[in-house]
Design a protein around this motif. Structure first.
Motif, PDB file in Angstrom:
ATOM      1  N   ALA A  33       0.852  -1.203   0.000  1.00 55.83           N
ATOM      2  CA  ALA A  33       0.000   0.000   0.000  1.00 55.83           C
ATOM      3  C   ALA A  33       0.883   1.247   0.000  1.00 55.83           C
ATOM      4  O   ALA A  33       1.862   1.327   0.737  1.00 55.83           O
ATOM      5  CB  ALA A  33      -0.909  -0.003   1.224  1.00 55.83           C
TER       6      ALA A  33
ATOM      7  N   ARG B 115      -4.172   9.831  -1.504  1.00 52.93           N
ATOM      8  CA  ARG B 115      -4.964   8.663  -1.098  1.00 52.93           C
ATOM      9  C   ARG B 115      -4.105   7.423  -1.249  1.00 52.93           C
ATOM     10  O   ARG B 115      -3.073   7.459  -1.929  1.00 52.93           O
ATOM     11  CB  ARG B 115      -6.274   8.536  -1.907  1.00 52.93           C
ATOM     12  CG  ARG B 115      -6.150   7.914  -3.261  1.00 52.93           C
ATOM     13  CD  ARG B 115      -5.425   8.747  -4.277  1.00 52.93           C
ATOM     14  NE  ARG B 115      -6.218   9.827  -4.837  1.00 52.93           N
ATOM     15  CZ  ARG B 115      -5.722  10.893  -5.418  1.00 52.93           C
ATOM     16  NH1 ARG B 115      -4.397  11.045  -5.540  1.00 52.93           N
ATOM     17  NH2 ARG B 115      -6.483  11.833  -5.916  1.00 52.93           N
ATOM     18  N   MET B 116      -4.543   6.337  -0.611  1.00 51.09           N
ATOM     19  CA  MET B 116      -3.784   5.084  -0.700  1.00 51.09           C
ATOM     20  C   MET B 116      -4.196   4.315  -1.957  1.00 51.09           C
ATOM     21  O   MET B 116      -5.371   4.307  -2.327  1.00 51.09           O
ATOM     22  CB  MET B 116      -4.066   4.179   0.510  1.00 51.09           C
ATOM     23  CG  MET B 116      -3.805   4.794   1.859  1.00 51.09           C
ATOM     24  SD  MET B 116      -2.106   5.311   2.098  1.00 51.09           S
ATOM     25  CE  MET B 116      -1.281   3.724   2.170  1.00 51.09           C
ATOM     26  N   VAL B 117      -3.227   3.666  -2.574  1.00 57.14           N
ATOM     27  CA  VAL B 117      -3.519   2.665  -3.623  1.00 57.14           C
ATOM     28  C   VAL B 117      -2.560   1.491  -3.400  1.00 57.14           C
ATOM     29  O   VAL B 117      -1.592   1.612  -2.654  1.00 57.14           O
ATOM     30  CB  VAL B 117      -3.359   3.213  -5.072  1.00 57.14           C
ATOM     31  CG1 VAL B 117      -4.394   4.273  -5.387  1.00 57.14           C
ATOM     32  CG2 VAL B 117      -1.958   3.727  -5.322  1.00 57.14           C
ATOM     33  N   LEU B 118      -2.850   0.377  -4.061  1.00 54.51           N
ATOM     34  CA  LEU B 118      -1.986  -0.798  -3.929  1.00 54.51           C
ATOM     35  C   LEU B 118      -1.058  -0.909  -5.131  1.00 54.51           C
ATOM     36  O   LEU B 118      -1.514  -0.855  -6.277  1.00 54.51           O
ATOM     37  CB  LEU B 118      -2.836  -2.076  -3.812  1.00 54.51           C
ATOM     38  CG  LEU B 118      -3.718  -2.188  -2.568  1.00 54.51           C
ATOM     39  CD1 LEU B 118      -4.550  -3.471  -2.623  1.00 54.51           C
ATOM     40  CD2 LEU B 118      -2.888  -2.158  -1.288  1.00 54.51           C
TER      41      LEU B 118
ATOM     42  N   PHE C  19      -3.849   0.136 -10.202  1.00 54.90           N
ATOM     43  CA  PHE C  19      -5.075   0.070 -10.996  1.00 54.90           C
ATOM     44  C   PHE C  19      -6.197   0.836 -10.318  1.00 54.90           C
ATOM     45  O   PHE C  19      -6.275   0.866  -9.085  1.00 54.90           O
ATOM     46  CB  PHE C  19      -5.456  -1.404 -11.226  1.00 54.90           C
ATOM     47  CG  PHE C  19      -4.431  -2.112 -12.064  1.00 54.90           C
ATOM     48  CD1 PHE C  19      -4.464  -2.006 -13.448  1.00 54.90           C
ATOM     49  CD2 PHE C  19      -3.396  -2.813 -11.474  1.00 54.90           C
ATOM     50  CE1 PHE C  19      -3.492  -2.610 -14.232  1.00 54.90           C
ATOM     51  CE2 PHE C  19      -2.409  -3.421 -12.246  1.00 54.90           C
ATOM     52  CZ  PHE C  19      -2.452  -3.321 -13.631  1.00 54.90           C
ATOM     53  N   THR C  20      -7.057   1.423 -11.153  1.00 57.46           N
ATOM     54  CA  THR C  20      -8.083   2.305 -10.605  1.00 57.46           C
ATOM     55  C   THR C  20      -9.139   2.599 -11.665  1.00 57.46           C
ATOM     56  O   THR C  20      -9.067   2.104 -12.793  1.00 57.46           O
ATOM     57  CB  THR C  20      -7.421   3.617 -10.097  1.00 57.46           C
ATOM     58  OG1 THR C  20      -8.371   4.345  -9.323  1.00 57.46           O
ATOM     59  CG2 THR C  20      -6.927   4.492 -11.244  1.00 57.46           C
ATOM     60  N   ASN C  21     -10.104   3.420 -11.256  1.00 65.77           N
ATOM     61  CA  ASN C  21     -11.116   3.907 -12.186  1.00 65.77           C
ATOM     62  C   ASN C  21     -10.544   5.180 -12.830  1.00 65.77           C
ATOM     63  O   ASN C  21     -10.247   6.153 -12.128  1.00 65.77           O
ATOM     64  CB  ASN C  21     -12.392   4.215 -11.395  1.00 65.77           C
ATOM     65  CG  ASN C  21     -13.531   4.636 -12.276  1.00 65.77           C
ATOM     66  OD1 ASN C  21     -13.349   5.368 -13.244  1.00 65.77           O
ATOM     67  ND2 ASN C  21     -14.731   4.191 -11.924  1.00 65.77           N
TER      68      ASN C  21
ATOM     69  N   SER D 229     -12.061   8.529 -12.075  1.00 69.36           N
ATOM     70  CA  SER D 229     -12.064   8.994 -10.676  1.00 69.36           C
ATOM     71  C   SER D 229     -11.377  10.354 -10.586  1.00 69.36           C
ATOM     72  O   SER D 229     -10.788  10.838 -11.565  1.00 69.36           O
ATOM     73  CB  SER D 229     -11.307   7.986  -9.804  1.00 69.36           C
ATOM     74  OG  SER D 229      -9.936   7.959 -10.205  1.00 69.36           O
ATOM     75  N   ASN D 230     -11.419  10.943  -9.395  1.00 72.93           N
ATOM     76  CA  ASN D 230     -10.703  12.216  -9.211  1.00 72.93           C
ATOM     77  C   ASN D 230      -9.238  12.070  -9.570  1.00 72.93           C
ATOM     78  O   ASN D 230      -8.664  12.912 -10.266  1.00 72.93           O
ATOM     79  CB  ASN D 230     -10.834  12.685  -7.752  1.00 72.93           C
ATOM     80  CG  ASN D 230     -12.189  13.302  -7.489  1.00 72.93           C
ATOM     81  OD1 ASN D 230     -12.892  13.691  -8.430  1.00 72.93           O
ATOM     82  ND2 ASN D 230     -12.581  13.380  -6.231  1.00 72.93           N
ATOM     83  N   LYS D 231      -8.611  10.979  -9.087  1.00 69.79           N
ATOM     84  CA  LYS D 231      -7.175  10.820  -9.381  1.00 69.79           C
ATOM     85  C   LYS D 231      -6.947  10.659 -10.866  1.00 69.79           C
ATOM     86  O   LYS D 231      -5.989  11.175 -11.427  1.00 69.79           O
ATOM     87  CB  LYS D 231      -6.578   9.655  -8.562  1.00 69.79           C
ATOM     88  CG  LYS D 231      -6.866   8.274  -9.108  1.00 69.79           C
ATOM     89  CD  LYS D 231      -6.281   7.167  -8.281  1.00 69.79           C
ATOM     90  CE  LYS D 231      -7.152   6.756  -7.119  1.00 69.79           C
ATOM     91  NZ  LYS D 231      -8.583   6.474  -7.400  1.00 69.79           N
TER      92      LYS D 231
ATOM     93  N   GLN E  90     -16.588   5.551  -9.137  1.00 73.45           N
ATOM     94  CA  GLN E  90     -15.614   6.025  -8.134  1.00 73.45           C
ATOM     95  C   GLN E  90     -15.480   7.543  -8.141  1.00 73.45           C
ATOM     96  O   GLN E  90     -15.324   8.148  -9.199  1.00 73.45           O
ATOM     97  CB  GLN E  90     -14.252   5.372  -8.389  1.00 73.45           C
ATOM     98  CG  GLN E  90     -13.275   5.546  -7.239  1.00 73.45           C
ATOM     99  CD  GLN E  90     -11.947   4.836  -7.489  1.00 73.45           C
ATOM    100  OE1 GLN E  90     -11.271   5.099  -8.462  1.00 73.45           O
ATOM    101  NE2 GLN E  90     -11.591   3.909  -6.606  1.00 73.45           N
ATOM    102  N   SER E  91     -15.524   8.117  -6.966  1.00 70.64           N
ATOM    103  CA  SER E  91     -15.367   9.547  -6.679  1.00 70.64           C
ATOM    104  C   SER E  91     -16.641  10.368  -6.916  1.00 70.64           C
ATOM    105  O   SER E  91     -16.650  11.561  -6.610  1.00 70.64           O
ATOM    106  CB  SER E  91     -14.204  10.193  -7.445  1.00 70.64           C
ATOM    107  OG  SER E  91     -13.045   9.424  -7.391  1.00 70.64           O
TER     108      SER E  91
END
Ligand SMILES: Cc1cc2nc3c(=O)[nH]c(=O)nc-3n(C[C@H](O)[C@H](O)[C@H](O)COP(=O)(O)O)c2cc1C
Length: 212
Positions: free
Chosen positions: A45, A60-63, A75-77, A80-82, A140-141
């Motif tokens: 993390a 924010r945290m991500v893996l 990996f993410t959406n 999203s905001n990020k 997300q977000s």
């Protein structure tokens, strides 16, 4: 007069120049493996900081899911905001901190690139059906009315796919942070910690010790 005793700055552990590897990604991998072997939960993390178009940082945290010559992959959406912030300003910073087996911090700063679709697909396919459904269904977000709305989105998507495989939405994917500066920090006695900074200098890593 107070008897101060002898000044003792020696302690076990610490980080010396001789332990540094030529490539900071290799040293990060070594530290990650060591924290994982020590049983640290979610040792992969990392906090991820991005900036919005007004220069406001967001963290924010991500893996961390990939670590290679392309950098630190997560990996993410992408909506999203990020994701939006990275599209507008493809720079980010990440920090790891593990308290076991030694208190260590690694900071990474650099540029961000989208990972190839094939990487996103491979990781999405490796996830449980429930995780695939929830990540595909969640906007997300975005603001949602309540938990029921969120669960309704998951139930509807589950019904849509029936017994079939869950398709990865186009907006779900990966980014990689390609390091330009990496700092390794290790706790020492009296807060006289060890810090080594790697900086890309004309394509080669330059290493300097920093004061704690
Ligand atoms: C330990 C931990 C790991 C997380 N890993 C991820 C991740 O890999 N990808 C992700 O999109 N969100 C992850 N999250 C959730 C994010 O911290 C964040 O809530 C979410 O990505 C939305 O952030 P954004 O609105 O700034 O885009 C994780 C949260 C925690 C606490």
């Amino acid at each position: 007069m107070v008897d101060k005793g002898a000044l003792d700055l020696s302690d076990v552990g610490g980080l010396s120049r001789g332990e540094l590897l030529a490539d900071p990604v290799d040293l990060l991998r070594q530290w990650l493996d060591r924290a994982t072997a020590a049983g640290v939960r979610d040792a992969n993390a990392m906090s991820l900081a991005t900036c919005d178009s007004e220069g406001q940082p967001h963290c924010r945290m991500v893996l961390l899911k990939q670590l290679d010559a392309n950098g630190l992959g997560f990996f993410t959406n992408k909506n999203s905001n990020k994701g939006e912030q990275l599209r507008a300003n493809a720079r980010a910073a990440a920090t790891f901190w593990w308290v076991e087996p030694e208190a260590r911090q690694v900071r990474i700063e650099g540029v961000v690139r989208e990972l190839p679709e094939a990487d996103a697909q491979a990781y999405f396919s490796s996830r449980s059906r429930l995780a695939q459904l929830c990540s595909a269904a969640s906007p997300q977000s975005q603001v949602v009315k309540d938990r029921a709305e969120l669960e309704g989105l998951v139930v509807a998507l589950d019904a849509q796919f029936g017994d079939g495989d869950i398709s990865r939405p186009a907006h779900w994917g990966g980014f990689a942070l390609l390091p330009e500066r990496v700092e390794f920090w290790q706790e020492r006695r009296g807060r006289l910690h060890d810090r080594f900074q790697y900086r890309l200098d004309a394509g080669a890593w330059r290493i300097d010790r920093l004061a704690p």
